[in-house]
Design an enzyme around this catalytic site. Sequence first.
Site, PDB file in Angstrom:
ATOM      1  N   GLY A  29       0.880  -1.172   0.000  1.00 47.18           N
ATOM      2  CA  GLY A  29       0.000   0.000   0.000  1.00 47.18           C
ATOM      3  C   GLY A  29       0.912   1.215   0.000  1.00 47.18           C
ATOM      4  CD1 TRP A 102     -13.568  -7.907  -3.475  1.00 42.84           C
ATOM      5  CD2 TRP A 102     -11.456  -8.139  -4.202  1.00 42.84           C
ATOM      6  NE1 TRP A 102     -13.583  -8.694  -4.604  1.00 42.84           N
ATOM      7  CE2 TRP A 102     -12.315  -8.848  -5.076  1.00 42.84           C
ATOM      8  CE3 TRP A 102     -10.079  -8.129  -4.464  1.00 42.84           C
ATOM      9  CZ2 TRP A 102     -11.837  -9.549  -6.189  1.00 42.84           C
ATOM     10  CZ3 TRP A 102      -9.607  -8.827  -5.555  1.00 42.84           C
ATOM     11  CH2 TRP A 102     -10.480  -9.520  -6.412  1.00 42.84           C
ATOM     12  CG  ASN A 165       0.178   8.093  -4.410  1.00 43.61           C
ATOM     13  OD1 ASN A 165       0.370   7.794  -5.597  1.00 43.61           O
ATOM     14  ND2 ASN A 165       0.837   7.551  -3.412  1.00 43.61           N
ATOM     15  NE  ARG A 167      -3.097   5.035  -7.364  1.00 44.17           N
ATOM     16  CZ  ARG A 167      -1.955   5.725  -7.427  1.00 44.17           C
ATOM     17  NH1 ARG A 167      -1.968   6.999  -7.796  1.00 44.17           N
ATOM     18  NH2 ARG A 167      -0.801   5.166  -7.107  1.00 44.17           N
ATOM     19  CG  ASP A 258       4.434   4.378  -3.115  1.00 48.62           C
ATOM     20  OD1 ASP A 258       3.907   5.491  -3.268  1.00 48.62           O
ATOM     21  OD2 ASP A 258       3.846   3.301  -3.373  1.00 48.62           O
TER      22      ASP A 258
HETATM   23  P1  ADP Z   1       5.067   7.478  -9.526  1.00 47.60           P
HETATM   24  O1  ADP Z   1       5.408   6.039  -9.298  1.00 47.60           O
HETATM   25  O2  ADP Z   1       4.514   8.135  -8.317  1.00 47.60           O
HETATM   26  O3  ADP Z   1       4.291   7.744 -10.788  1.00 47.60           O
HETATM   27  P2  ADP Z   1       7.384   8.405 -10.998  1.00 47.60           P
HETATM   28  O4  ADP Z   1       6.992   7.531 -12.131  1.00 47.60           O
HETATM   29  O5  ADP Z   1       7.533   9.843 -11.252  1.00 47.60           O
HETATM   30  O6  ADP Z   1       6.467   8.219  -9.715  1.00 47.60           O
HETATM   31  O7  ADP Z   1       8.763   7.830 -10.466  1.00 47.60           O
HETATM   32  C1  ADP Z   1       9.335   8.212  -9.248  1.00 47.60           C
HETATM   33  C2  ADP Z   1      10.834   8.184  -9.374  1.00 47.60           C
HETATM   34  O8  ADP Z   1      11.257   6.865  -9.732  1.00 47.60           O
HETATM   35  C3  ADP Z   1      11.370   9.089 -10.469  1.00 47.60           C
HETATM   36  O9  ADP Z   1      11.573  10.400  -9.974  1.00 47.60           O
HETATM   37  C4  ADP Z   1      12.653   8.382 -10.861  1.00 47.60           C
HETATM   38  O10 ADP Z   1      13.710   8.728  -9.969  1.00 47.60           O
HETATM   39  C5  ADP Z   1      12.334   6.912 -10.642  1.00 47.60           C
HETATM   40  N1  ADP Z   1      11.902   6.273 -11.903  1.00 47.60           N
HETATM   41  C6  ADP Z   1      10.643   5.963 -12.292  1.00 47.60           C
HETATM   42  N2  ADP Z   1      10.640   5.396 -13.527  1.00 47.60           N
HETATM   43  C7  ADP Z   1      11.931   5.340 -13.919  1.00 47.60           C
HETATM   44  C8  ADP Z   1      12.615   4.869 -15.089  1.00 47.60           C
HETATM   45  N3  ADP Z   1      11.953   4.337 -16.129  1.00 47.60           N
HETATM   46  N4  ADP Z   1      13.958   4.981 -15.134  1.00 47.60           N
HETATM   47  C9  ADP Z   1      14.659   5.527 -14.117  1.00 47.60           C
HETATM   48  N5  ADP Z   1      14.089   5.976 -12.984  1.00 47.60           N
HETATM   49  C10 ADP Z   1      12.745   5.898 -12.875  1.00 47.60           C
END
Ligand code: ADP
Length: 306
Positions: A29, A102, A165, A167, A258
């Site tokens: 979570g 759920w 976050n 949703r 997270d």
């Molecule tokens: P969320 O999961 O909340 O959508 P993000 O997708 O922005 O958050 O990702 C959070 C952090 O995880 C980014 O700031 C980055 O540092 C890392 N991250 C996410 N996806 C990638 C990726 N494809 N390559 C490298 N780092 C990533």
Amino acid sequence: MSGRFLSIGECMVELSQAGAGLLRKGFAGDTLNTAWYARACLPADWSVEYFTALGDDAMSDEMIAFFKEADIGTEFIGRIKGKAPGLYMISLKDGERSFSYWRDNSAARQLAADAELLREAIEACDVIYFSGITLAILSRNDADTLLAEVRRAKAAGKLVAFDPNIRPRLWSSYDVMHATISEGARAASLVLPSFDDEAVHFGDVSISATIKRYRTLGASDVVVKNGAEGATLSFDGVESFVAAEKVEQVVDTTSAGDSFNGAFLAHYLETKDAPGAAAFAAKVAARVVSEHGALVAREKLGLTTS
Ligand code: ADP
């Protein structure tokens, strides 16, 4: 520096496919994931507490045992008679994951009903973390209770961190979602949004627009995550950009944000160096997206310090 980190929200039972007709059980979570990574990255003289409500069933007992095993404190977890934790299942079809939930009747929906316990927990801790999902699952009355308590913590000078976050499925309407998430941000000192969500749901045309909106609401510091594009920070009004790490093969992006939040906060609390904390968090999140599952073991995070 030592202290107590408190994460507030819902942890669910997670069922994922483990072969033909077999399901694997886990616990996850958003706020629990952040607590997990904060625990992994903070030194041992920090305690990490989880605030939620559970039921009186066997699954609630198992979840408590799981938290204890992970060195996540359970002192402030209320137990509600006749209730059980929420549950979600991950289905895989042609490589695409989909989720069934759920959670409508989960014990965690009442986590702020015991206002005294909530106040006690927040007063006992130095850093408070909660999310838009935490607010979304509460009744209006309980959301007000939680918001009032985190506002008190902020007024007392504590670091209050909030990840919107977003949703939409958890909210009764867009208006309620916008208003309540904005209240969450206003009650926080640090907001940690993901730009793609903010652009879609708040119509932000740029990362600067997201930063400006949250600063205008009253959060002094903002960290906007933007996946592989990196993160943009605004601390005390000073902006900086920190690139993401290169990832060879993205395996599972669950918990990227997270884990970034948990690692960022852990590093920031120890150093007060926001760009340094974002670079550290990018490293941890890169490891997390390179592995399966929301909760990646500490040994696999490539941490060098204890
Ligand atoms: P969320 O999961 O909340 O959508 P993000 O997708 O922005 O958050 O990702 C959070 C952090 O995880 C980014 O700031 C980055 O540092 C890392 N991250 C996410 N996806 C990638 C990726 N494809 N390559 C490298 N780092 C990533």
